[in-house]
Design an enzyme around this catalytic site. Structure first.
Site: not given
Lengths: 554, 554
Positions: A41, A115, A151
């Site tokens: 990330e 995300k 994540c």
């Protein structure tokens, strides 16, 4: 599918150097004939960039460098952890910024996942910077439909986390959209024992959805956060088939189809060893990324400065560590000897600067103002502050970063002096309770070449700021103190529950009160290396001028 | 409708005392025959409670105290700024916490509005703690349908804020649902000139929707944040019909129907006066809420310590302020005289502790270690750190809070010494650029009894840490420096734009670099009173170990 896992260690904001690392990883992937390279990330700008994300120059330069990377010719398609706008060309500046995973292939942008789940607790402030993406993103390589996640996107499986706080489950959405494989780009900080939980969760996800899972994590220290790497592949069988080493940056080539897993040495470490290696990396990276080579620290002969020195030597080498002994009239010969013995074992420079004369000069200068008042904590603090000033003089004169040696127990209850032993650029063990410091020392000494003089471990802890002082004169025994502190700080337990664990109500309220009254000191602490679920610092934000004390249960 | 505006000054977490303030306000409202009393946002627990909201005891005790208040008998119905769960009884603990406005009437909970827009930028972290409410909440008093909103809920009018960042407009939703009046419970921090913007926005909202608006704001200092009060009623005509005084806590009874507005003295203050009064309240409340009575500070004769001392005297009285002069061999007689003159004008205790002998003792102790190195910044810092240690000795011995005197310009570029002049519990003027410090001094001196010796304003600024040192030897002239800093820090301007304003590219990059390289010092600063849109501290979060420098524009 042959995967190149780029377990990178970026320096936050060092766009040129980070891009160069990514290019080198791509060269290796090309040479190995990989089908896909994956970075962690925010691999180009480094994680966490914090308020750099509010700097328009930073956004522009990061997008431009991503564009440049996207246009370079590599054989291997790659998924870059970067930022994106809301535009159809995600590298064109827009109104909003997303934490993104960009698929670059042969000079083109093939996909962009934004995300979806933005962590905004503890040390995480992602809702401050990023807009939330929506919906799954798939990208096909060699017949595999890869569901791309970032994540937190995978940390919301209700079967694994009963307390899942989000309404969406990006993994489920990817599967529903036809994903046959899940990729996760992460910057997931180290915590004691966390990699086991992480492995279990990934295995559970893979088993549940019957797909392989590729997890690529950042490695390295960025300020107080340490990232452990340990990127992972979980085969469809739901079992880990590859794990990259902990705390090492490299490119790892692996297959999603392999079913046997041979772990490296780091998989056999116990938790104390794990924490020790994390701290060593944390110190090494902070020193390096701040542009220092040398470190300096005070050596009292006590257990805290002892283990800090040992960590420093492992991090930057004995030739780059300066230890300073600063005895006063209250220092025991035993402590002075222990400090010397430690310096000899570690092979570091050791200077002695006695502080009596400076202390006398202070007392003399203050004598008329203080003549009506007996000695008290003022004079104890003064000794600690003289030491802080001497250490900072060394830091200034030799360009050495001062390491702070305080542990979590004393930071918690204020058994430390602001502008004294709290001075320094990095607090190395501020997230270890005193009992954990002892555990780490014993574990370290069980290996070859034990670095810690045994007497440091055996003698009763003392600040040596007045005659015959012992920590236990002012504090409960450390196993009791740490038990209460852990419940109150790390576990956010109600005071009634803590009392129910067998501690006296009076002591529990007294300890909680000490923690609250010390907030002002912690506000001025240097960054501390985080190795627990709740460290002091940016992940724990309390007001100073506040009056809340827990009432007794109704 | 007769409204009682409770412009309260809560101490964060002081549930008992804050509840007592609310009860007293209700007594006044009862006596005045008010139809409704309104408190500020989070009036019972105080704003901002920060991570206290993660403490289960705190949530339980706050909910319990709110329940108790709801059951007490008062004639006047009231809207309390508090917390609520997602339960149908909002005071019953649940899974989630909302920032809420609770309507209590005759022992019953009549309505509960859950804040819809949660600010999560600058100093605000509300998404960290609260879930977002949905939809408008109406409550009828005397035939008026009151649309209840909380702070940020009204800061999203697209006609006023072109950059409105939220998808919902709670005011519009309330109007659509039939509101004939809008009430807003706020904890809106002070900022230079902000109350004018706020007034304009409220007037615009009222005009647009043709409803009266009642705005109730918190007053007082909580750590670095200062709340100015200035609660307001805007009549349907779209014009302010009532404004409560700035920086004063009280209950104000007013009518929504009144059309003429008579402001108190604070409405005539210029911005410098406004900032001065904000800082005075900020110091007074921090000292009081931290449990101190006295303050101590170093008086160098320079402009920064001078204005800080004047603010301290206005805040806590001359009998509670101790000034310490700590001359070295580099201190000019003029500066010593200025410090004495200041102490005389302010009527405060002034002690002199020369530092030469302590400095000599340090140099002597370090002489063998430093023998091969010429004097450099090490020795300058050492003098500052001796002063810091002396001031902290006074703080310890007399239980006086040490005030930090650094300004925003020097905090920005690092022209200050960590553990030296940066020591202290509260940084009073750390959000004032040096040029703003001068402006404030000139403005203050234009009134009766000018507190600032004119020579302090006239002489060129100097740290007096080496012979004949002047700030401008190391720094650009302050008007130039402050111009660049304001653009870079406060306005987050791109470096190219700053250069386009007429500063040399080299200087702009040099200044930006100094700001970046000083991050480690600011991380250890005490809380500073915020009076600008972007203060150092919790509202500005940057990594330390980072390498980003703006590139030249493409």
């Amino acid at each position: 599918m042959k995967i190149a896992i780029a377990q990178l260690n970026p320096t936050v904001g060092h766009l040129d150097a980070n891009a160069e690392d990514i290019r080198q990883a791509l060269d290796k992937a090309d040479a190995a004939g990989a089908d896909l390279l994956i970075t962690p990330e925010l691999a180009l700008c480094g994680y966490p960039p914090k308020d750099l994300l509010e700097n328009p120059n930073f956004i522009r330069d990061t997008l431009a460098m991503q564009k440049q990377l996207s246009e370079e010719t590599h054989k291997t398609p790659f998924i870059l952890g970067g930022i994106a706008s809301e535009q159809s060309d995600p590298l064109r500046p827009g109104q909003h910024i997303f934490n993104a995973a960009l698929v670059f292939d042969a000079g083109e942008i093939k996909a962009c996942h934004r995300k979806i789940l933005l962590p905004n607790y503890d040390v995480f402030d992602e809702a401050r910077y990023f807009s939330a993406g929506q919906g799954p993103t798939l990208y096909t390589v060699k017949g595999e439909n890869i569901g791309i996640t970032i994540c937190e996107d995978i940390w919301n499986d209700k079967t694994y986390w009963s307390s899942g706080d989000y309404d969406t489950n990006p993994v489920q959405e990817s599967i529903d959209a036809g994903a046959t494989c899940i990729v996760n780009l992460s910057a997931s900080p180290f915590g004691r024992g966390k990699h086991k939980t992480r492995t279990q969760m990934l295995e559970e996800l893979s088993r549940q959805h019957q797909v392989p899972l590729i997890y690529v994590n950042q490695v390295g220290g960025n300020d107080g956060l340490i990232f452990d790497g340990r990127s992972m592949v979980v085969a469809t069988s739901g079992e880990k088939s590859f794990m990259a080493p902990a705390f090492k940056s490299d490119v790892f080539i692996t297959e999603t189809t392999s079913t046997t897993c041979v772990d490296d040495e780091s998989a056999t470490w116990n938790e104390d060893r794990d924490v020790r290696e994390a701290l060593i990396l944390g110190v090494r990276d902070y020193v390096r990324k701040c542009g220092f080579k040398k470190v300096v620290l005070g050596l009292s002969g006590g257990i805290d400065s002892t283990i800090t020195a040992a960590i420093a030597v492992a991090a930057v080498g004995p030739e780059n560590v300066i230890g300073i002994g600063m005895p006063s009239e209250y220092s025991s010969q035993g402590s002075i000897d222990d400090a010397k013995e430690l310096a000899t074992r570690l092979g570091i420079r050791f200077d002695m600067i006695p502080i009596q004369e400076i202390f006398a000069a202070f007392n003399q200068s203050l004598s008329s103002a203080f003549s009506d008042f007996p000695p008290d904590v003022t004079e104890e603090n003064l000794q600690a502050r003289i030491r802080g000033s001497l250490l900072m003089a060394y830091s200034n004169k030799f360009g050495a970063l001062l390491l702070t040696t305080g542990n979590k127990s004393e930071c918690a209850v204020g058994y430390c002096t602001l502008y004294g032993d709290m001075c320094g650029g990095l607090a190395v063990i501020s997230d270890l309770y005193k009992t954990e410091v002892y555990d780490l020392c014993r574990d370290w000494n069980s290996a070859a070449n034990p670095p810690i003089p045994e007497t440091c471990i055996e003698k009763p802890p003392s600040a040596e700021l007045r005659p015959d002082q012992k920590d236990e004169d002012s504090l409960p025994p450390y196993d009791v103190l740490d038990g209460i502190l852990r419940a109150y700080i790390d576990e956010l337990d109600e005071s009634e529950n803590i009392i129910r664990k067998g501690y006296s109500a009076e002591l529990v309220h007294q300890v909680i009160n000490m923690v609250i009254m010390t907030e002002y000191k912690r506000r001025q602490m240097p960054p501390g290396l985080k190795v627990s679920a709740k460290a002091f610092g940016e992940g724990r934000r309390l007001p100073i001028a506040q009056a809340y004390r827990p009432k007794s249960a109704p």
